[in-house]
Design a protein around this motif. Sequence first.
Motif, PDB file in Angstrom:
ATOM      1  N   ILE A 108      16.534 -17.312 -32.102  1.00 51.06           N
ATOM      2  CA  ILE A 108      16.477 -16.996 -33.535  1.00 51.06           C
ATOM      3  C   ILE A 108      16.365 -15.493 -33.686  1.00 51.06           C
ATOM      4  N   SER A 109      17.146 -14.911 -34.592  1.00 52.76           N
ATOM      5  CA  SER A 109      17.068 -13.474 -34.811  1.00 52.76           C
ATOM      6  C   SER A 109      15.911 -13.127 -35.732  1.00 52.76           C
ATOM      7  N   SER A 110      15.491 -11.885 -35.653  1.00 51.62           N
ATOM      8  CA  SER A 110      14.461 -11.389 -36.561  1.00 51.62           C
ATOM      9  C   SER A 110      14.921 -11.531 -38.011  1.00 51.62           C
ATOM     10  N   ARG A 111      16.186 -11.263 -38.280  1.00 47.63           N
ATOM     11  CA  ARG A 111      16.734 -11.396 -39.636  1.00 47.63           C
ATOM     12  C   ARG A 111      16.575 -12.824 -40.154  1.00 47.63           C
ATOM     13  N   THR A 112      16.888 -13.808 -39.306  1.00 47.49           N
ATOM     14  CA  THR A 112      16.781 -15.207 -39.724  1.00 47.49           C
ATOM     15  C   THR A 112      15.351 -15.563 -40.075  1.00 47.49           C
TER      16      THR A 112
ATOM     17  N   THR B 257      17.342   0.818 -40.267  1.00 46.31           N
ATOM     18  CA  THR B 257      16.636  -0.469 -40.218  1.00 46.31           C
ATOM     19  C   THR B 257      16.160  -0.880 -41.600  1.00 46.31           C
TER      20      THR B 257
ATOM     21  N   ASP C 106      18.647  -7.701 -35.933  1.00 48.52           N
ATOM     22  CA  ASP C 106      19.586  -8.722 -35.475  1.00 48.52           C
ATOM     23  C   ASP C 106      19.416  -9.074 -34.000  1.00 48.52           C
ATOM     24  N   ASP C 107      18.338  -8.606 -33.382  1.00 49.42           N
ATOM     25  CA  ASP C 107      18.046  -9.001 -32.013  1.00 49.42           C
ATOM     26  C   ASP C 107      17.489 -10.427 -32.000  1.00 49.42           C
ATOM     27  N   ILE C 108      17.725 -11.125 -30.888  1.00 46.88           N
ATOM     28  CA  ILE C 108      17.281 -12.502 -30.735  1.00 46.88           C
ATOM     29  C   ILE C 108      15.907 -12.532 -30.071  1.00 46.88           C
TER      30      ILE C 108
ATOM     31  N   LEU D 196      12.584  -4.580 -30.952  1.00 44.87           N
ATOM     32  CA  LEU D 196      13.236  -5.754 -31.530  1.00 44.87           C
ATOM     33  C   LEU D 196      13.881  -5.328 -32.840  1.00 44.87           C
TER      34      LEU D 196
ATOM     35  N   ASN E  15      11.109  -3.905 -38.828  1.00 44.62           N
ATOM     36  CA  ASN E  15      11.289  -3.594 -37.412  1.00 44.62           C
ATOM     37  C   ASN E  15      11.336  -2.075 -37.212  1.00 44.62           C
TER      38      ASN E  15
END
Length: 553
Positions: free
Chosen positions: A210-214, A247, A202-204, A199, A237
């Motif tokens: 929802i992305s990991s970033r969000t 990353t 920016d993966d959903i 993951l 990540n």
Amino acid sequence: MTVICLKNARVYDPLQEADGEVMTLWIEDDRIISEPTAEIKKKATVYELDGAVTMAGALDIHSHIAGGNVNTARLMLPEAHRSHLERNNKTPFANAKWSSFETGYRYTEMGYSMVVEPAMLPVNAPQVHAELADIPIIDTAALAVLGSDDFLVRLLRANASQAQINDYVSWTMNVTKALGLKVINAGGAQAFKKGAVTLGLDDIVPDYGISSRTLLQRLQTAVVQTGLPHPVHVHCNNLGTPGNIQTIVDTMEAAQGLPMHLAHVQFYGYGDEGKYGFSSSAAKLMEAFNRHPNITMDVGQVLFGQTVTLSGDVMAQFARRYDASPQKWHVWQAENEGSGGIVPYHYKTASFVNGLQWAIGLEIFLLCDDPWRLFFTTDHPNGAPFTRYPDLLRLLMDYDYRKDCLSNLHPDIAEMTLLAGIKREYSLYELAVMTRAAPAKLLGQSDRGHLKPGARADIAVYRENADKAAMFRRAEKVFKNGQLVVDKGTITTTASGNTVALNVGYDSGIERHIQTYFDRFYSLRLSNYGVTSNAEQFEKRFQTHKVSGAFSS
């Protein structure tokens, strides 16, 4: 009233800019005080230190010392656990091997006064705090893990306001009696449930949109807006993956200038260049670190020998199950809250990969120009047991020793890293910054990590020794809250420590949503969740700090 005088102490205290100055320290009960009156001086117990190195008690911001993963690791490798906690049998408490007691004794012997458990699942909080309460002498704290829990990700999927996220974070801090917030591979546990093996930032997260970033940014904003003293504590990540340097650099950028702490960064200093597809990116990591003054990091140094890796990052642990040594491993996935994995591992001097990991961690330490932002850890026990800290100190403080160790490793390592050419040696003053003053500041503990009047009388005294590992393995004297707990390198008491926690304000309306969620999905009642106020065996130990919120939401 108890008064103690420490005469001719050679003090290293960055908050007083004391760099080896010979001073007299005064203690009244549990606090350091200014020079008292002549009448009070007559009542003092005097210790002549004869120029011994004197510092505040050390603080460890990231060490896995309690909780389900820790106990599963102990059960899987009892022989290794006993080995790294071996004691001098002449010690009065030698029969406490392989227990929570031993954790307190060994930290205290090295001059530590506070340790933070960095990965407390909220559902596991009562067990964590029961174990922390069983650790003698040192003070403790825990960071609550959010970021993959179903309730939070549902809130975000439903476009919840930042105020609601803030209230959920604050409620979690209160109910679990935590000192801060930890995020582990944000969204990774939920993605793993759906079959994902990686993951990226920016993966959903499957099913949630929802992305990991969000996830990470919304939790970081919550920490800032609610005024938690410790920045969001981030396990990024792609842990341990060649090429993951990008990353961690991307994660620094994702912080958007707000405070963020990145954990065990040695495991992210990896390039994928060269004939082995694995290379050091420590220089690139530190260049990015220097560009982002809002970022703090701890290293997670690898040292050679047997250990056991444990983590809430179920993806990383599952991917490494075939590297287990000895060949046994355990991973688990909780339905709503999180996950974990335990994989024993032996770091070997003959291994190119392990040798490069060792070198990358040291490069990170030695390329750092600001020890106020870089912290001394081995990610106990992942990189090495905390009992190996003195060996790491010698590596940082003795160039010739470090060079000799490097010469015994795979020959390509010296060619592929900067380590051989870095002659820097950490000073005692820099050590006092990195292990005392800076961690106390990062944790919001203004009365720890220094020796100014008003500070807690947590003091470590060391006898100078050219062998820094021997010097820091056993302090000559340690005072905890003004009480002599180590004398001539030997534990003298089983005094209790305290657990430090936050009391954070929030809108109680969030509890209705949480109650509805528990009624629908949990077999556990909400009234039995967390560490409640009627748990008298815990309440006596807690030191709570009120947080009212630094920013409006």
